[in-house]
Design an enzyme around this catalytic site. Structure first.
Site, PDB file in Angstrom:
ATOM      1  N   SER A  47       0.503  -1.220   0.099  1.00 54.36           N
ATOM      2  CA  SER A  47      -0.189   0.025  -0.056  1.00 54.36           C
ATOM      3  C   SER A  47       0.873   1.225   0.142  1.00 54.36           C
ATOM      4  O   SER A  47       0.350   2.174  -0.280  1.00 54.36           O
ATOM      5  CB  SER A  47      -1.114  -0.061   1.078  1.00 54.36           C
ATOM      6  N   GLY A 221      -4.286  -2.225  -0.808  1.00 53.44           N
ATOM      7  CA  GLY A 221      -3.432  -2.231  -2.046  1.00 53.44           C
ATOM      8  C   GLY A 221      -3.162  -0.411  -1.986  1.00 53.44           C
ATOM      9  O   GLY A 221      -3.866   0.406  -1.258  1.00 53.44           O
ATOM     10  N   CYS A 249      -9.566  -2.333   3.176  1.00 54.25           N
ATOM     11  CA  CYS A 249      -8.802  -1.162   2.748  1.00 54.25           C
ATOM     12  C   CYS A 249      -9.079  -0.938   1.500  1.00 54.25           C
ATOM     13  O   CYS A 249     -10.120  -0.237   1.184  1.00 54.25           O
ATOM     14  CB  CYS A 249      -7.157  -1.391   3.033  1.00 54.25           C
ATOM     15  N   LEU A 250      -8.023  -0.906   0.633  1.00 54.75           N
ATOM     16  CA  LEU A 250      -8.531  -0.581  -0.745  1.00 54.75           C
ATOM     17  C   LEU A 250      -9.736  -1.446  -1.350  1.00 54.75           C
ATOM     18  O   LEU A 250     -10.728  -0.865  -2.214  1.00 54.75           O
ATOM     19  CB  LEU A 250      -7.363  -0.789  -1.911  1.00 54.75           C
ATOM     20  N   ASN A 291      -3.653   2.095   6.979  1.00 54.17           N
ATOM     21  CA  ASN A 291      -2.614   2.582   6.031  1.00 54.17           C
ATOM     22  C   ASN A 291      -3.498   2.840   4.806  1.00 54.17           C
ATOM     23  O   ASN A 291      -3.573   2.211   3.821  1.00 54.17           O
ATOM     24  CB  ASN A 291      -1.632   1.684   5.578  1.00 54.17           C
ATOM     25  N   HIS A 334      -6.926  -2.735   8.964  1.00 53.56           N
ATOM     26  CA  HIS A 334      -6.352  -3.822   8.775  1.00 53.56           C
ATOM     27  C   HIS A 334      -6.483  -5.051   9.746  1.00 53.56           C
ATOM     28  O   HIS A 334      -5.897  -4.971  10.866  1.00 53.56           O
ATOM     29  CB  HIS A 334      -4.869  -3.797   8.529  1.00 53.56           C
ATOM     30  N   GLU A 336      -5.985  -7.963   9.896  1.00 56.92           N
ATOM     31  CA  GLU A 336      -4.787  -8.933  10.203  1.00 56.92           C
ATOM     32  C   GLU A 336      -3.671  -8.217  10.685  1.00 56.92           C
ATOM     33  O   GLU A 336      -2.724  -8.875  11.192  1.00 56.92           O
ATOM     34  CB  GLU A 336      -4.616  -9.393   8.759  1.00 56.92           C
TER      35      GLU A 336
END
Length: 363
Positions: A47, A221, A249-250, A291, A334, A336
């Site tokens: 990312s 990403g 995320c993305l 992120n 995230h 994870e």
């Protein structure tokens, strides 16, 4: 002896420090990460492709680098900025120093600048481009024009896998769309005994569906989600399949765009492993790893088909969405981790449970 180096921002601000990693010159988007640890995972997170990362914690490199904590096969950042480099790390897992790792992978680093001052500039004025160079005799005005023109080109295409690959398991079949997937997302699925196949980002939907997965995960990403036009169209087809879909995320942003919502750029993004997020259904707040530089616009979500499930406790932005008309849910953070706390790993378990309850074998 370290060589002098400078950071030049597109607004003309100059920071002078010393070089580590390789010598040379690089232009990238300057962002900051607020994590106290996790620099190795940050360096290798896809990312961050096209970006120069500034760490706000002052001492970096104190536990070295090892081969187990990589989130991809190589560093994805264009440059790395820190306050102080630890030259003698101490950790039984370390196989090399941070400086050695960056040298080996041809990444330029800058240390010795006031990273707090740089962070405040980004917070006040927004994310901007910048240049790190060990050539301190440069034409400032000429370089500023070059810096302003810099754009991150086709980042997802650069970081996605080139061919599908699999990790065989004895449980549910999960198709991962690699938009820049972190290794720990795959590890998290393998840990739950899933049979995982990772597909390149632009893989047509029918190829993925022909594999008859129990669920589909759209990964994290880099870049602007609106630039992923082909992926958004493929995602629409995947969503019509009635498969369980989890976006991170993305992937979270692309699924929203596929449902007709809109996204916008944040002033300076969310990057760190200490971001508080509230799960509205549980009425609990968790510390998360994040992120990203873009967010879903709340008013663009169709309330008939989607509901906000998580929000940021820092700025109120959307951190999770559940879709009412499909077995689909997404999160901006995230679950994870890597780096960061694993407070929200329950979402990976929830994805597994949803697939199990769809009449499939136990994972």
């Amino acid at each position: 002896m370290m060589k002098p180096a400078i950071l030049l921002l597109e607004d003309g601000t100059i920071f002078r420090g010393t070089n580590f990693g390789i010598e040379g010159e690089v232009i990238g988007e300057i962002v900051f990460n607020t994590g106290m640890t996790g620099y190795q995972e940050i360096l290798t997170d896809p990312s961050y492709y096209g970006q120069i990362v500034t760490m706000t914690y002052p001492l970096i490199g104190n536990y070295g680098v090892n081969i187990e904590d990589l989130e991809s096969t190589r560093p994805m950042v264009k440059g790395f900025i820190i306050r102080e480099l630890c030259k003698a790390p101490s950790n039984w897992r370390a196989t090399e120093t941070l400086n050695e790792y960056l040298e080996k992978n041809k990444i330029i680093g800058l240390e010795g600048i006031d990273t707090r001052a740089l962070t405040r500039i980004i917070r006040d004025n927004g994310t901007m481009n910048g240049l790190i160079t060990t050539n301190t005799d440069i034409d400032i005005n000429k370089k500023i024009e070059e810096i302003k023109k810099y754009q991150i080109e086709k980042p997802v295409e650069e970081v996605t896998c080139k061919q599908p690959y699999s990790h065989k398991g004895n449980g549910l079949k999960v198709a991962v769309i690699d938009l820049g997937v972190k290794t720990n997302i795959i590890r998290s699925l393998i840990k739950r005994n899933c049979d995982v196949t990772v597909f390149p980002a632009n893989t047509p939907a029918d190829i993925i569906l022909n594999e008859k997965p129990d669920g589909i995960l759209l990964s994290n990403g880099p870049g602007n989600p609106k630039d992923c036009k082909e992926i958004i169209e493929n995602t629409k087809k995947l969503l019509h399949s009635n498969k369980h879909v989890f976006g991170i995320c993305l992937g979270h942003q692309i699924i929203a765009l596929a449902h007709g919502a809109d996204t916008e750029r944040l002033k300076y993004g969310h990057r760190g492993c200490n971001h508080p997020v509230k799960d509205l259904k549980k009425d609990l707040t968790y510390i998360t790893s994040q992120n990203h530089g873009y967010t879903i616009i709340p008013d663009s979500l169709d309330k008939e088909i989607a509901e906000i499930s998580h929000i940021s406790m820092n700025d109120g932005t959307i951190e999770g969405v559940r879709y009412k008309n499909k077995p689909v849910f997404t999160v901006q953070f995230h679950p994870e981790a890597s780096p960061g706390p694993k407070d929200t790993a329950y979402l990976m378990d929830e994805f597994i449970e949803l697939m199990k309850n769809h009449g499939k074998e136990k994972c």
